[in-house]
Write an enzyme that holds these catalytic residues in place. Sequence first.
Site, mmCIF file in Angstrom:
data_model
loop_
_atom_site.group_PDB
_atom_site.id
_atom_site.type_symbol
_atom_site.label_atom_id
_atom_site.label_comp_id
_atom_site.label_asym_id
_atom_site.label_seq_id
_atom_site.Cartn_x
_atom_site.Cartn_y
_atom_site.Cartn_z
ATOM 1 C CD GLU A 72 61.185 52.456 26.643
ATOM 2 O OE1 GLU A 72 62.187 53.101 27.010
ATOM 3 O OE2 GLU A 72 61.165 51.212 26.557
ATOM 4 C CB CYS A 98 67.387 52.108 23.906
ATOM 5 S SG CYS A 98 66.075 51.416 22.854
#
Length: 142
Positions: A72, A98
């Site tokens: 990401e 996360c």
Amino acid sequence: MNMDKQEILDRRYMRMAAIWAENSYCQRRKVGALIVKDKMIISDGYNGTPAGFENICEDENNRTFPYVLHAEANAITKVAKTNNSSEGATMYVTSSPCIECAKLIIQSGIKRVAYCESYHLEDGVNLLRMAGIQVDIIEINE
């Protein structure tokens, strides 16, 4: 089973993110991400070391080095180098984000995150939902 166009696209982009994950040199976990806006892929990423680093993600005890970037983060920083904007985009990522990646997603203006595999911690997904970001699980096994 009758799928609408968005479901078909979601599965297609998720399969593409899974294929992109294969580029990762990480041994423990390979993760891929795509940022899609107006049906165009505007960025991509996979987990790995920063530019200029050796493509080794884990130490001799199979622990991930702290400087390894998540898929990401790689996709978001890559789009930042272009003239594209991730405002209002969808991120397709093979593993749920996360907490650190969730913060980046929120700040980047991404409005929807789709993933196909849950990470063992849910705090990233919970933060995304708190920020009003749509979070969807997309099954890619037909």
